[in-house]
Enzyme design. Structure first.
Site, PDB file in Angstrom:
ATOM      1  N   ARG A 120       0.830  -1.228   0.000  1.00  0.00           N
ATOM      2  CA  ARG A 120       0.000   0.000   0.000  1.00  0.00           C
ATOM      3  C   ARG A 120       0.854   1.264   0.000  1.00  0.00           C
ATOM      4  NH1 ARG A 120      -2.738  -2.889   4.004  1.00  0.00           N
ATOM      5  NH2 ARG A 120      -4.529  -3.990   3.159  1.00  0.00           N
ATOM      6  N   LYS A 142       1.158  11.256 -10.992  1.00  0.00           N
ATOM      7  CA  LYS A 142       0.405  10.279 -11.785  1.00  0.00           C
ATOM      8  C   LYS A 142       1.312   9.094 -12.069  1.00  0.00           C
ATOM      9  CE  LYS A 142      -2.966  13.080 -14.257  1.00  0.00           C
ATOM     10  NZ  LYS A 142      -3.398  13.573 -15.574  1.00  0.00           N
ATOM     11  N   GLU A 184       6.311  19.529 -25.052  1.00  0.00           N
ATOM     12  CA  GLU A 184       5.733  19.870 -23.738  1.00  0.00           C
ATOM     13  C   GLU A 184       6.211  21.247 -23.287  1.00  0.00           C
ATOM     14  OE1 GLU A 184       3.388  18.150 -22.350  1.00  0.00           O
ATOM     15  OE2 GLU A 184       3.576  16.321 -23.524  1.00  0.00           O
ATOM     16  N   LYS A 231       3.936  23.426 -13.513  1.00  0.00           N
ATOM     17  CA  LYS A 231       3.228  22.171 -13.245  1.00  0.00           C
ATOM     18  C   LYS A 231       2.959  22.031 -11.750  1.00  0.00           C
ATOM     19  CE  LYS A 231       2.425  17.421 -14.088  1.00  0.00           C
ATOM     20  NZ  LYS A 231       2.615  16.209 -14.832  1.00  0.00           N
ATOM     21  N   GLU A 241      -6.937  15.887  -9.957  1.00  0.00           N
ATOM     22  CA  GLU A 241      -7.645  16.209 -11.204  1.00  0.00           C
ATOM     23  C   GLU A 241      -9.165  16.188 -11.008  1.00  0.00           C
ATOM     24  OE1 GLU A 241      -5.826  15.559 -15.521  1.00  0.00           O
ATOM     25  OE2 GLU A 241      -6.600  13.718 -14.651  1.00  0.00           O
ATOM     26  N   ARG A 246      -6.020  21.245 -13.078  1.00  0.00           N
ATOM     27  CA  ARG A 246      -5.019  20.362 -13.678  1.00  0.00           C
ATOM     28  C   ARG A 246      -5.286  20.106 -15.161  1.00  0.00           C
ATOM     29  NH1 ARG A 246      -1.823  15.564 -10.475  1.00  0.00           N
ATOM     30  NH2 ARG A 246      -0.469  15.054 -12.206  1.00  0.00           N
ATOM     31  N   ASN A 250      -3.610  19.832 -20.184  1.00  0.00           N
ATOM     32  CA  ASN A 250      -4.044  19.083 -21.373  1.00  0.00           C
ATOM     33  C   ASN A 250      -4.050  19.916 -22.635  1.00  0.00           C
ATOM     34  OD1 ASN A 250      -4.435  16.661 -20.140  1.00  0.00           O
ATOM     35  ND2 ASN A 250      -6.515  17.154 -19.524  1.00  0.00           N
ATOM     36  N   HIS A 253      -3.350  18.280 -25.848  1.00  0.00           N
ATOM     37  CA  HIS A 253      -3.277  16.834 -25.630  1.00  0.00           C
ATOM     38  C   HIS A 253      -4.551  16.097 -26.026  1.00  0.00           C
ATOM     39  CE1 HIS A 253       0.417  17.851 -23.746  1.00  0.00           C
ATOM     40  NE2 HIS A 253       0.660  16.615 -23.352  1.00  0.00           N
ATOM     41  N   HIS A 257      -3.504  13.154 -28.098  1.00  0.00           N
ATOM     42  CA  HIS A 257      -3.708  11.756 -27.694  1.00  0.00           C
ATOM     43  C   HIS A 257      -4.513  11.006 -28.746  1.00  0.00           C
ATOM     44  CE1 HIS A 257      -3.143  12.690 -23.146  1.00  0.00           C
ATOM     45  NE2 HIS A 257      -2.019  12.289 -23.699  1.00  0.00           N
ATOM     46  N   HIS A 270       4.903  10.658 -29.354  1.00  0.00           N
ATOM     47  CA  HIS A 270       4.094  11.476 -28.444  1.00  0.00           C
ATOM     48  C   HIS A 270       4.336  12.965 -28.716  1.00  0.00           C
ATOM     49  CE1 HIS A 270       1.957  12.610 -24.824  1.00  0.00           C
ATOM     50  NE2 HIS A 270       2.999  13.334 -24.436  1.00  0.00           N
TER      51      HIS A 270
HETATM   52  P1  NAD Z   1      10.920   6.723 -22.215  1.00  0.00           P
HETATM   53  O1  NAD Z   1      10.877   6.557 -20.758  1.00  0.00           O
HETATM   54  O2  NAD Z   1      10.508   5.573 -23.054  1.00  0.00           O
HETATM   55  O3  NAD Z   1      12.346   7.226 -22.656  1.00  0.00           O
HETATM   56  C1  NAD Z   1      12.615   7.418 -24.011  1.00  0.00           C
HETATM   57  C2  NAD Z   1      13.849   6.654 -24.461  1.00  0.00           C
HETATM   58  O4  NAD Z   1      15.006   7.360 -24.017  1.00  0.00           O
HETATM   59  C3  NAD Z   1      13.971   5.251 -23.891  1.00  0.00           C
HETATM   60  O5  NAD Z   1      14.523   4.420 -24.868  1.00  0.00           O
HETATM   61  C4  NAD Z   1      14.963   5.425 -22.734  1.00  0.00           C
HETATM   62  O6  NAD Z   1      15.653   4.246 -22.464  1.00  0.00           O
HETATM   63  C5  NAD Z   1      15.865   6.484 -23.295  1.00  0.00           C
HETATM   64  N1  NAD Z   1      16.532   7.341 -22.314  1.00  0.00           N
HETATM   65  C6  NAD Z   1      15.999   7.855 -21.184  1.00  0.00           C
HETATM   66  N2  NAD Z   1      16.857   8.711 -20.623  1.00  0.00           N
HETATM   67  C7  NAD Z   1      17.963   8.727 -21.397  1.00  0.00           C
HETATM   68  C8  NAD Z   1      19.184   9.431 -21.332  1.00  0.00           C
HETATM   69  N3  NAD Z   1      19.415  10.363 -20.408  1.00  0.00           N
HETATM   70  N4  NAD Z   1      20.109   9.197 -22.294  1.00  0.00           N
HETATM   71  C9  NAD Z   1      19.853   8.297 -23.295  1.00  0.00           C
HETATM   72  N5  NAD Z   1      18.703   7.612 -23.417  1.00  0.00           N
HETATM   73  C10 NAD Z   1      17.771   7.835 -22.476  1.00  0.00           C
HETATM   74  O7  NAD Z   1       9.962   7.939 -22.696  1.00  0.00           O
HETATM   75  P2  NAD Z   1       9.568   9.352 -22.069  1.00  0.00           P
HETATM   76  O8  NAD Z   1       9.229  10.188 -23.246  1.00  0.00           O
HETATM   77  O9  NAD Z   1      10.532   9.828 -21.069  1.00  0.00           O
HETATM   78  O10 NAD Z   1       8.231   9.014 -21.284  1.00  0.00           O
HETATM   79  C11 NAD Z   1       7.077   8.559 -21.936  1.00  0.00           C
HETATM   80  C12 NAD Z   1       6.172   7.935 -20.910  1.00  0.00           C
HETATM   81  O11 NAD Z   1       5.833   8.922 -19.936  1.00  0.00           O
HETATM   82  C13 NAD Z   1       4.861   7.423 -21.483  1.00  0.00           C
HETATM   83  O12 NAD Z   1       4.624   6.134 -20.982  1.00  0.00           O
HETATM   84  C14 NAD Z   1       3.820   8.393 -20.946  1.00  0.00           C
HETATM   85  O13 NAD Z   1       2.576   7.776 -20.739  1.00  0.00           O
HETATM   86  C15 NAD Z   1       4.449   8.822 -19.652  1.00  0.00           C
HETATM   87  N6  NAD Z   1       4.006  10.143 -19.167  1.00  0.00           N
HETATM   88  C16 NAD Z   1       3.578  10.221 -17.891  1.00  0.00           C
HETATM   89  C17 NAD Z   1       3.162  11.444 -17.377  1.00  0.00           C
HETATM   90  C18 NAD Z   1       2.741  11.541 -15.950  1.00  0.00           C
HETATM   91  O14 NAD Z   1       2.255  12.597 -15.533  1.00  0.00           O
HETATM   92  N7  NAD Z   1       2.934  10.499 -15.173  1.00  0.00           N
HETATM   93  C19 NAD Z   1       3.193  12.593 -18.177  1.00  0.00           C
HETATM   94  C20 NAD Z   1       3.661  12.476 -19.496  1.00  0.00           C
HETATM   95  C21 NAD Z   1       4.063  11.234 -19.979  1.00  0.00           C
HETATM   96  N1  GLY Z   2       0.614  15.158 -17.692  1.00  0.00           N
HETATM   97  C1  GLY Z   2      -0.586  15.780 -17.188  1.00  0.00           C
HETATM   98  C2  GLY Z   2      -0.743  15.683 -15.703  1.00  0.00           C
HETATM   99  O1  GLY Z   2       0.159  15.293 -15.017  1.00  0.00           O
HETATM  100  O2  GLY Z   2      -1.791  16.005 -15.194  1.00  0.00           O
END
Ligand code: NAD
Ligand code: GLY
Length: 367
Positions: A120, A142, A184, A231, A241, A246, A250, A253, A257, A270
């Site tokens: 938990r 999130k 972003e 943010k 949200e 929040r 979007n 987005h 999306h 993305h």
């Molecule tokens: P990712 O985590 O897949 O990273 C992109 C690529 O870069 C991967 O191949 C990774 O191994 C590589 N990488 C990461 N750091 C590196 C570095 N410093 N040097 C070299 N390579 C590196 O993608 P992302 O764009 O960081 O994240 C996308 C994810 O984030 C999605 O799953 C999305 O749903 C999520 N997301 C979440 C939120 C949230 O609020 N929680 C917001 C936006 C996106």
């Molecule tokens: N990425 C949008 C949020 O965190 O609410």
């Protein structure tokens, strides 16, 4: 080093700066290193950044172990989460121990989901290493995995103990990943107005051909911290949200999306999808919320400088429109849009008539 506080319950600090990994033990709150630590990372990030982080953490904690996963969105599954629960079980992890998520948004979302649900909730520290994760995914709590065709379909809100954003790690990112984060950053600039537009324009330079630009200038302490600050205040006003603030995040987005989903998450990255979604938001804002043509043109130039795609290719326009109505945020068939009355003056909860939606998607394909 710049510190931004997120006033959630409990609150926490996001520390942005250079050589943050090497200074992890001194910068993190004592609770993060007082128990055992399990670092979760991926195979691209671990060889580069696990050794300095591990060495620094061992300065404060004698029991630091790690798990390295393959890279990629496919890892964000319940099956992978279950494997990680197994690792935490074997390592006798308790609620006084800490999961450190070292990587991009995939690792942050997955490790965060596991930390939120194991026993938990065990302690969580986010160490984002992509521009997207530093300005967005690691802040705000999130956490989620994908389920069937639903991206981030199973998840919760779980704030970390701290976020450590080391700008130096962004140097090794592939240019395409920097462009994902750049979309972003442009979103924040459009939301924040002049205070952010001017530095972002200066960091990006002039318009570039789609997909050609490496927005390396955005990998900057001040710019990342400014995005995090925006943010943080939005999240603090509406942690789960529920109140609406929040939703501002979007901007671009809703259509973004839908473009990603309509292309089966293969045709547009993305960042490309968000870039197109932001262009659509500028177009709709002129028709629905009174955005002036000069502001819209400035926003379009900024998108071009970030290397955003000029037009929507290879994706069925009807499917994009259909996907908008299936948006997670829809209620009673109505999807509330965030648009702009001016640069820096977002308006949320805007109704966009279905005909206008069809028109804007057609415009994205033809422009
Ligand atoms: P990712 O985590 O897949 O990273 C992109 C690529 O870069 C991967 O191949 C990774 O191994 C590589 N990488 C990461 N750091 C590196 C570095 N410093 N040097 C070299 N390579 C590196 O993608 P992302 O764009 O960081 O994240 C996308 C994810 O984030 C999605 O799953 C999305 O749903 C999520 N997301 C979440 C939120 C949230 O609020 N929680 C917001 C936006 C996106
Ligand atoms: N990425 C949008 C949020 O965190 O609410």
């Amino acid at each position: 080093m710049i510190v931004r506080r997120v006033e959630t319950d409990p609150g926490y600090e996001v520390v942005v700066g250079r050589d943050m990994l090497g200074r992890a033990a001194e910068v993190l709150p004592p609770a993060a290193t007082s128990g055992r630590i399990v670092v979760i990372s991926d195979e691209n990030v671990a060889p580069l950044y696990l050794p300095p982080l591990r060495a620094a953490l061992r300065g404060a904690c004698s029991d630091v172990t790690e798990v390295v996963l393959p890279a990629g969105e496919e890892q964000k599954t319940l099956a992978r989460a279950e494997e990680l629960y197994g690792v935490l079980y074997e390592r006798r992890t308790t609620r006084h121990d800490t999961v450190v998520a070292l990587g991009g948004g995939v690792i942050g979302d997955l490790a965060g989901f596991v930390a939120a649900t194991y026993l938990r909730g065990v302690r969580l520290v986010q160490v984002p290493t992509t521009l997207l994760a530093q300005v967005d995914a690691s802040v705000g709590g999130k956490v989620a995995v994908d389920f069937r065709s639903g991206k981030n379909h199973v998840g919760t809100f779980y704030q970390p103990l701290a976020v450590l954003a080391d700008i130096d790690t962004l140097r090794t990112l592939p240019a395409e990943e920097r462009r994902n984060g750049a979309a972003e950053v442009v979103k924040y600039a459009l939301l924040m107005g002049e205070e952010m537009l001017t530095p972002v324009e200066a960091a990006l330079g002039g318009p570039e051909p789609a997909g050609a630009h490496d927005p390396v200038g955005l990998c900057d302490e001040q710019i990342v911290a400014a995005c995090v600050g925006y943010k943080a205040s939005t999240v603090a006003a509406d942690e789960r949200e529920e109140r609406g603030e929040r939703q501002l995040l979007n901007l671009g987005h809703t259509i973004g999306h839908a473009i990603e989903a309509a292309g089966g998450f293969r045709h547009h990255s993305h960042g490309e999808a968000v870039g197109l979604g932001l262009a659509a938001a500028l177009w709709l804002s002129q028709r629905c919320t009174g955005l002036g043509p000069d502001d819209a043109a400035r926003g379009e130039r900024l998108l071009a400088s970030a290397g955003a795609p000029g037009r929507l290719d290879d994706v069925d326009a009807d499917l994009v429109v259909e996907m908008v109505s299936r948006d997670k945020k829809a209620s009673g068939g109505e999807v509330p849009f965030v648009l702009l009355a001016a640069l820096g003056r977002p308006v949320r909860g805007v109704h966009v008539a279905p005909e206008l939606l069809v028109e804007v998607v057609a415009w994205l394909r033809e422009r």
